[in-house]
Design a protein around this motif. Structure first.
Motif, short mmCIF file in Angstrom:
data_model
loop_
_atom_site.label_atom_id
_atom_site.label_comp_id
_atom_site.label_asym_id
_atom_site.label_seq_id
_atom_site.Cartn_x
_atom_site.Cartn_y
_atom_site.Cartn_z
N ASN A 1 2.96 2.03 -2.04
CA ASN A 1 3.11 2.47 -3.42
C ASN A 1 1.98 3.40 -3.84
OD1 ASN A 1 5.50 1.02 -3.96
ND2 ASN A 1 4.33 -0.85 -4.22
N ILE A 2 0.93 3.48 -3.01
CA ILE A 2 -0.19 4.37 -3.32
C ILE A 2 0.18 5.82 -3.02
CG2 ILE A 2 -2.54 5.00 -2.59
CD1 ILE A 2 -3.15 2.05 -2.30
N THR A 3 1.10 6.04 -2.08
CA THR A 3 1.51 7.38 -1.68
C THR A 3 2.39 8.00 -2.76
OG1 THR A 3 1.48 6.70 0.64
CG2 THR A 3 2.63 8.75 0.11
N ASN B 1 0.80 -1.22 0.00
CA ASN B 1 0.00 0.00 0.00
C ASN B 1 0.84 1.27 0.00
OD1 ASN B 1 -2.41 -1.37 -0.06
ND2 ASN B 1 -2.60 -1.48 2.16
N PHE C 1 -9.38 6.63 -4.83
CA PHE C 1 -8.25 6.00 -5.50
C PHE C 1 -8.65 5.51 -6.88
CE2 PHE C 1 -5.76 2.19 -6.55
CZ PHE C 1 -4.48 2.72 -6.54
N ASN C 2 -9.78 4.83 -6.97
CA ASN C 2 -10.23 4.29 -8.25
C ASN C 2 -10.60 5.40 -9.22
OD1 ASN C 2 -11.13 1.99 -9.98
ND2 ASN C 2 -13.10 3.01 -9.76
N ARG D 1 -7.69 7.17 -10.86
CA ARG D 1 -7.03 6.44 -11.95
C ARG D 1 -7.61 6.88 -13.30
NH1 ARG D 1 -7.32 0.10 -10.81
NH2 ARG D 1 -9.54 0.56 -10.99
N SER E 1 -4.54 -2.02 -8.57
CA SER E 1 -5.14 -1.80 -7.25
C SER E 1 -4.09 -1.41 -6.21
CB SER E 1 -5.86 -3.07 -6.79
OG SER E 1 -4.95 -4.05 -6.34
N LYS E 2 -2.83 -1.61 -6.54
CA LYS E 2 -1.75 -1.38 -5.58
C LYS E 2 -0.98 -0.09 -5.81
CE LYS E 2 -2.26 -5.43 -3.53
NZ LYS E 2 -2.73 -5.54 -2.13
N THR E 3 -1.04 0.43 -7.02
CA THR E 3 -0.23 1.62 -7.32
C THR E 3 -0.92 2.51 -8.35
OG1 THR E 3 1.86 2.38 -8.30
CG2 THR E 3 1.07 0.22 -8.99
N PRO E 4 -0.83 3.83 -8.19
CA PRO E 4 -1.44 4.74 -9.17
C PRO E 4 -0.53 5.08 -10.34
CG PRO E 4 -0.56 5.99 -7.34
CD PRO E 4 -0.29 4.54 -7.02
N HIS E 5 0.72 4.63 -10.29
CA HIS E 5 1.71 5.10 -11.26
C HIS E 5 1.41 4.75 -12.72
CE1 HIS E 5 3.94 5.31 -7.39
NE2 HIS E 5 4.31 6.46 -7.92
#
Length: 291
Positions: free
Chosen positions: A7-9, A5, A53-54, A57, A150-154
């Motif tokens: 990786n979301i920051t 999680n 978060f979703n 994206r 689901s784990k990263t926005p990159h």
């Protein structure tokens, strides 16, 4: 590097990139999320995930073009509801799924390249076309991609590069790909997923690759067509487009053995069986016809 999680920051560098390249500010972000939530309240049939978060994206993948984000969200959840062969029974422990995970058909590299992009290796001919269904190959790929997203926005920020490894390709593999399947695959890349596709690179590709690629090109917009690169057997030419250091040794890089990446994704997908069960409910459901 694993998936967690954290990786979301986003870092200050990431936020600066979002502002410069994607038109993101705190005010625009909040207003856009609010707009999408209000819009989705009248789109119950999509059964969309409405968390920040979703939704971010899709906003970032559309550079905050609200109408484009709405189209992508609609297309994304409709695809999930109308392609059960790709999106239902996503049990990692089904024998056919475990076997494809063991082979390693869809492998995002865990380190991002120098431009912040994820590189995904797609081994399109690693499976036996007489033993494995092409729809199951797509299913495993989408399961892996959905879990990554689901784990990263990159990927929605910096984009992804796909490397299609055609080593071992045969007429049996070509026969598996129907025109309907090809059209749906292209539709998912350019119209559905909140991922910015930065390049499609074909390696270990025979001379007749363009015969097959021309079918894919029929369904692509010009922007995506221009991002196709065919390297043949010239692996070093691939290194001009992405960081050599992150690539597995088998692709001329120094990023470790391919088998380690295969094992990571087999373990990670298997460990998230409950997540896949829950994720299946987010899909378009045809609304009842009013009598």
């Amino acid at each position: 590097m694993g998936l967690s999680n954290e990786n979301i920051t986003l870092s200050e560098k990431d936020l600066e990139y979002c502002h410069r390249e994607l038109n993101e500010t705190e005010e625009i972000k909040k207003l856009s999320i609010k707009t999408l939530i209000e819009w989705l309240s009248d789109k119950q049939e999509l059964n969309a995930k409405c968390d920040d978060f979703n939704l971010l994206r899709f906003l970032r993948g559309s550079k905050y073009d609200i109408e484009k984000a709405k189209r992508k969200i609609t297309n994304f959840y409709k695809l999930r509801g109308t392609a059960p062969e790709w999106y239902e029974n996503k049990d990692p422990f089904l024998p056919e799924i475990q076997e494809l995970l063991r082979i390693g058909v869809f492998l995002p590299i865990l380190q991002r390249d120098d431009q912040g992009r994820f590189v995904i290796i797609i081994r399109i001919a690693a499976h036996n076309p007489y033993l494995h269904k092409q729809d199951d190959v797509f299913k495993v790929g989408l399961m892996t991609l959905d879990l990554l997203l689901s784990k990263t926005p990159h990927p929605s920020i910096y984009g992804v590069i796909a490397i299609f490894d055609m080593e071992g390709v045969s007429i049996g593999h070509a026969r598996q790909l129907t025109v309907k399947m090809i059209k749906r695959a292209v539709h998912s890349w350019q119209d559905c997923y909140p991922v910015r596709v930065k390049g499609l690179h074909f390696i270990n590709s025979p001379s007749y690759i363009n015969v097959v690629l021309n079918i894919f090109r029929r369904f692509m917009r010009e922007k995506l067509k221009n991002r196709i690169h065919v390297h043949g057997y010239d692996i070093p030419s691939l290194h001009n487009f992405t960081s050599k250091k992150i690539l597995p040794e088998e692709y001329g890089g120094s990023g470790g053995k391919l088998q380690s990446l295969i094992q990571f994704w087999r373990n990670t997908v298997s460990e998230n069986a409950d997540w896949f069960t829950d994720d299946e409910k987010y899909k378009y459901v045809e609304p009842p016809i009013n009598s």
